[in-house]
Design a protein around this motif. Structure first.
Motif, short mmCIF file in Angstrom:
data_model
loop_
_atom_site.label_atom_id
_atom_site.label_comp_id
_atom_site.label_asym_id
_atom_site.label_seq_id
_atom_site.Cartn_x
_atom_site.Cartn_y
_atom_site.Cartn_z
N LEU A 145 0.83 -1.20 0.00
CA LEU A 145 0.00 0.00 0.00
C LEU A 145 0.87 1.26 0.00
CD1 LEU A 145 -2.82 1.29 0.25
CD2 LEU A 145 -2.56 1.15 2.74
N THR A 146 1.91 1.26 0.81
CA THR A 146 2.81 2.43 0.86
C THR A 146 3.48 2.67 -0.49
OG1 THR A 146 3.22 2.03 3.21
CG2 THR A 146 4.79 3.44 2.05
N ILE A 147 3.95 1.56 -1.09
CA ILE A 147 4.61 1.67 -2.40
C ILE A 147 3.64 2.21 -3.43
CG2 ILE A 147 5.66 0.35 -4.27
CD1 ILE A 147 6.81 -1.53 -2.12
N LYS A 148 2.40 1.69 -3.43
CA LYS A 148 1.41 2.15 -4.40
C LYS A 148 1.06 3.62 -4.17
CE LYS A 148 0.83 -1.52 -6.90
NZ LYS A 148 1.21 -1.49 -8.33
N GLN A 149 0.96 3.99 -2.91
CA GLN A 149 0.66 5.39 -2.62
C GLN A 149 1.76 6.32 -3.16
OE1 GLN A 149 0.18 5.17 1.63
NE2 GLN A 149 -2.09 4.99 1.50
N LEU A 150 3.04 5.89 -2.97
CA LEU A 150 4.17 6.68 -3.50
C LEU A 150 4.14 6.72 -5.03
CD1 LEU A 150 7.03 5.49 -1.11
CD2 LEU A 150 5.85 7.70 -1.10
N LYS A 151 3.81 5.57 -5.63
CA LYS A 151 3.75 5.49 -7.08
C LYS A 151 2.66 6.40 -7.62
CE LYS A 151 3.62 2.25 -10.93
NZ LYS A 151 3.53 0.84 -11.33
N VAL A 152 1.52 6.43 -6.94
CA VAL A 152 0.41 7.29 -7.37
C VAL A 152 0.83 8.75 -7.32
CG1 VAL A 152 -1.89 8.13 -6.71
CG2 VAL A 152 -1.45 5.68 -6.83
N LYS A 153 1.52 9.11 -6.24
CA LYS A 153 2.00 10.50 -6.13
C LYS A 153 2.98 10.85 -7.27
CE LYS A 153 1.44 11.04 -1.14
NZ LYS A 153 2.14 11.27 0.14
N GLU A 180 -1.97 9.91 -17.95
CA GLU A 180 -3.26 9.76 -17.27
C GLU A 180 -3.63 8.28 -17.07
OE1 GLU A 180 -5.98 11.91 -19.68
OE2 GLU A 180 -5.51 13.86 -18.73
N LEU A 181 -3.36 7.45 -18.10
CA LEU A 181 -3.67 6.01 -18.01
C LEU A 181 -2.83 5.35 -16.93
CD1 LEU A 181 -5.13 3.52 -19.06
CD2 LEU A 181 -3.32 3.30 -20.80
N ASN A 182 -1.56 5.68 -16.89
CA ASN A 182 -0.68 5.10 -15.87
C ASN A 182 -1.14 5.47 -14.46
OD1 ASN A 182 0.90 3.95 -17.87
ND2 ASN A 182 2.35 5.67 -17.92
N LEU A 183 -1.64 6.71 -14.27
CA LEU A 183 -2.12 7.14 -12.96
C LEU A 183 -3.38 6.37 -12.55
CD1 LEU A 183 -1.98 9.03 -10.53
CD2 LEU A 183 -3.25 10.75 -11.87
N LYS A 184 -4.29 6.21 -13.54
CA LYS A 184 -5.54 5.47 -13.23
C LYS A 184 -5.24 4.03 -12.84
CE LYS A 184 -8.67 8.20 -16.10
NZ LYS A 184 -9.60 8.16 -17.26
N ILE A 185 -4.29 3.40 -13.55
CA ILE A 185 -3.93 2.00 -13.22
C ILE A 185 -3.35 1.93 -11.80
CG2 ILE A 185 -2.37 0.13 -13.80
CD1 ILE A 185 -2.68 0.95 -16.74
N ALA A 186 -2.51 2.86 -11.45
CA ALA A 186 -1.89 2.86 -10.13
C ALA A 186 -2.93 3.11 -9.04
CB ALA A 186 -0.80 3.93 -10.08
N GLN A 187 -3.86 4.03 -9.34
CA GLN A 187 -4.92 4.29 -8.36
C GLN A 187 -5.82 3.06 -8.16
OE1 GLN A 187 -6.71 7.77 -10.14
NE2 GLN A 187 -5.51 9.18 -8.86
N GLN A 188 -6.11 2.32 -9.25
CA GLN A 188 -6.92 1.09 -9.15
C GLN A 188 -6.20 0.04 -8.31
OE1 GLN A 188 -10.03 0.61 -10.15
NE2 GLN A 188 -10.02 -1.48 -9.31
N GLU A 189 -4.90 -0.10 -8.57
CA GLU A 189 -4.12 -1.06 -7.79
C GLU A 189 -4.09 -0.66 -6.31
OE1 GLU A 189 -0.39 -0.99 -9.74
OE2 GLU A 189 -0.99 -2.44 -11.31
N GLU A 192 -7.39 -1.71 -4.81
CA GLU A 192 -7.45 -3.16 -4.61
C GLU A 192 -6.69 -3.59 -3.35
OE1 GLU A 192 -6.04 -4.97 -8.13
OE2 GLU A 192 -7.84 -4.51 -9.32
N ILE A 193 -5.53 -2.95 -3.13
CA ILE A 193 -4.76 -3.29 -1.94
C ILE A 193 -5.54 -2.94 -0.67
CG2 ILE A 193 -2.67 -2.71 -0.64
CD1 ILE A 193 -1.21 -2.39 -3.30
N LYS A 194 -6.21 -1.77 -0.68
CA LYS A 194 -7.04 -1.39 0.47
C LYS A 194 -8.16 -2.40 0.71
CE LYS A 194 -6.20 3.61 0.20
NZ LYS A 194 -6.80 4.94 -0.05
N ASP A 195 -8.80 -2.84 -0.42
CA ASP A 195 -9.87 -3.84 -0.29
C ASP A 195 -9.33 -5.16 0.25
OD1 ASP A 195 -11.69 -2.02 -1.23
OD2 ASP A 195 -11.66 -2.77 -3.30
N ASP A 196 -8.13 -5.54 -0.22
CA ASP A 196 -7.52 -6.80 0.27
C ASP A 196 -7.27 -6.73 1.77
OD1 ASP A 196 -7.60 -7.84 -2.23
OD2 ASP A 196 -5.48 -7.40 -2.72
N ILE A 197 -6.83 -5.58 2.25
CA ILE A 197 -6.58 -5.44 3.69
C ILE A 197 -7.89 -5.58 4.48
CG2 ILE A 197 -5.87 -3.79 5.47
CD1 ILE A 197 -3.78 -2.71 3.50
N ALA A 198 -8.97 -4.91 4.00
CA ALA A 198 -10.26 -5.00 4.67
C ALA A 198 -10.80 -6.44 4.65
CB ALA A 198 -11.26 -4.05 4.01
#
Length: 414
Positions: A145-153, A180-189, A192-198
């Motif tokens: 999740l941390t890595i994805k958050q950094l990637k999104v930023k 824009e496409l790369n950002l959307k993919i990262a945000q979706q990932e 998904e990680i947040k959903d997996d944690i829940a």
């Protein structure tokens, strides 16, 4: 020629005839009296049983057979399937609360107890392992999740740069679209990680609940087995007397088998039986008399068993004096169930005569003779018979068997 008799001679002849007639009549009277005396039956006073007519109530009853039983009897059953290891107390011995009666072999139950304890420990270890695995999984997901958050930023910054370059003509629209496409993919990932944690947290909660139910069930089973092993030391729960105990050492008993009976001998009731033809006359609450050694105890019908066995109905009588000194376990008793009652009537003690009497008549004693008298015989019980008319209070009536004198009007007592 004939001469006329003198007056004296005539008088003498008449007197002689009168005398002869008088003697003849006297002889005739004596003959009749003697013949009647020869025809009058006699009875020995030793064979006569009599009773005096009196006024009083006559209670109509049914006669049943009874047995005195303890009012309260505890049935002790085997708590486990086991072998009888020791008989501590025998039938007839008195016990106090906590006294041991039997000892059952607990080895089989002990094995089951130990197995459940092991399974419980295994499940407890499994619960700890589940939490550790979840922590590991959550740590991994948190790192992702941390890595994805950094990637999104980072992608958000790239998209901002591309838009600025497009504005000054330093890039193309395709580069902006790709950013824009790369950002959307990262945000979706990231989502998904947040959903997996829940989801992992929910799965852990469900697994913990299931495991908790399992542990609770095992705890109850362990407690039950522990209680049964304690009960294998069969002990009395209250003061009383052992009326029966299974004393076959080494024999096997199953769970629920009766192994001992404990009775409280401070109070009693009566178990009675009667033919099923009288079943409809047995009512709970009905009055009864229980006779033991010529002593009458008052009681009421407390219960009637609904089933009939071999034409016999069983019912129970609650005694008013349930602790009477005459009461003993298994003591036989006569039970009289009241069905009707008459108040102040003429009555006489019951006897063999009323079992063999033919017609409505009685024999009354006057001086040294017995006279047959018409009388109406009414209701009766084992003690008294009602006489509706033909006698009065104070009359002495024969109550012994008079079958041989049923047609005699008078009987002489010797």
């Amino acid at each position: 020629m004939d001469r006329e008799l003198s007056a004296n001679t005539k008088q003498a002849n008449k007197l002689r005839r009168y005398t002869q007639v008088g003697v003849f009549l006297a002889l005739l009277v004596f003959a009749i009296v003697g013949f009647r005396t020869m025809l009058t039956p006699t009875v020995s006073s030793d064979k006569l049983r009599t009773a005096v007519v009196e006024q009083g109530p006559v209670v109509v009853t049914l006669t049943a057979s009874g047995m005195v039983v303890p009012e309260q009897e505890q049935v002790i059953t085997s708590p486990i399937q086991a072998r009888i290891e020791q008989v501590v107390l025998k039938a007839g011995e008195q016990v106090n609360p906590g006294d041991q009666i039997l000892l059952l072999d607990r080895s089989y139950t002990q094995l089951a107890y130990d197995k459940l304890k092991d399974e419980q420990q295994l499940n407890q270890h499994k619960s700890v392992q589940m939490r550790l695995n979840l922590r590991k999984t959550l740590n991994q997901l948190a790192s992702q999740l941390t890595i994805k958050q950094l990637k999104v930023k980072s992608l958000q910054a790239q998209l901002t740069d591309e838009k600025y370059l497009l504005k000054i003509g330093g890039t193309t629209q395709e580069s902006v679209n790709q950013a824009e496409l790369n950002l959307k993919i990262a945000q979706q990932e990231l989502s998904e990680i947040k959903d997996d944690i829940a989801t992992e947290r929910e799965l852990l909660k469900a697994d913990e609940q299931e495991l908790g139910y399992t542990l609770a069930m095992q705890s109850r089973s362990i407690e039950e087995l522990q209680r049964k092993m304690e009960q294998a030391e069969v002990r009395a729960s209250h003061k009383g007397v052992i009326t029966w105990v299974k004393n076959e050492i080494g024999s096997t008993v199953n769970t629920g088998d009766v192994i001992a009976r404990l009775a409280d001998l401070s109070s009693y009731k009566v178990k009675a039986t009667i033919a099923d033809t009288y079943a409809d006359q047995l009512k709970v609450g009905g009055n009864t008399i229980v006779r033991i050694n010529n002593t009458d105890l008052q009681g009421t019908i407390s219960s009637v068993e609904p089933t009939v066995s071999n034409g016999i109905v069983t019912f129970y009588v609650a005694l008013q004096e349930k602790a009477h000194q005459l009461l003993r376990p298994s003591l036989r008793a006569d039970v009289f169930v009241t069905t009707a009652s008459k108040g102040n009537v003429l009555r006489v003690k019951n006897g063999p005569y009323f079992n063999t009497a033919k017609g409505q008549q009685v024999f009354v004693v006057l001086d040294n003779e017995v006279f047959r008298r018409a009388a109406t015989i009414g209701v009766s019980n084992v003690d008294f018979v009602e006489l509706e008319y033909g006698v009065k209070p104070g009359d002495v009536v024969v109550i012994s068997d008079m079958a041989d004198y049923q047609h005699a009007d008078k009987i002489k007592i010797e």
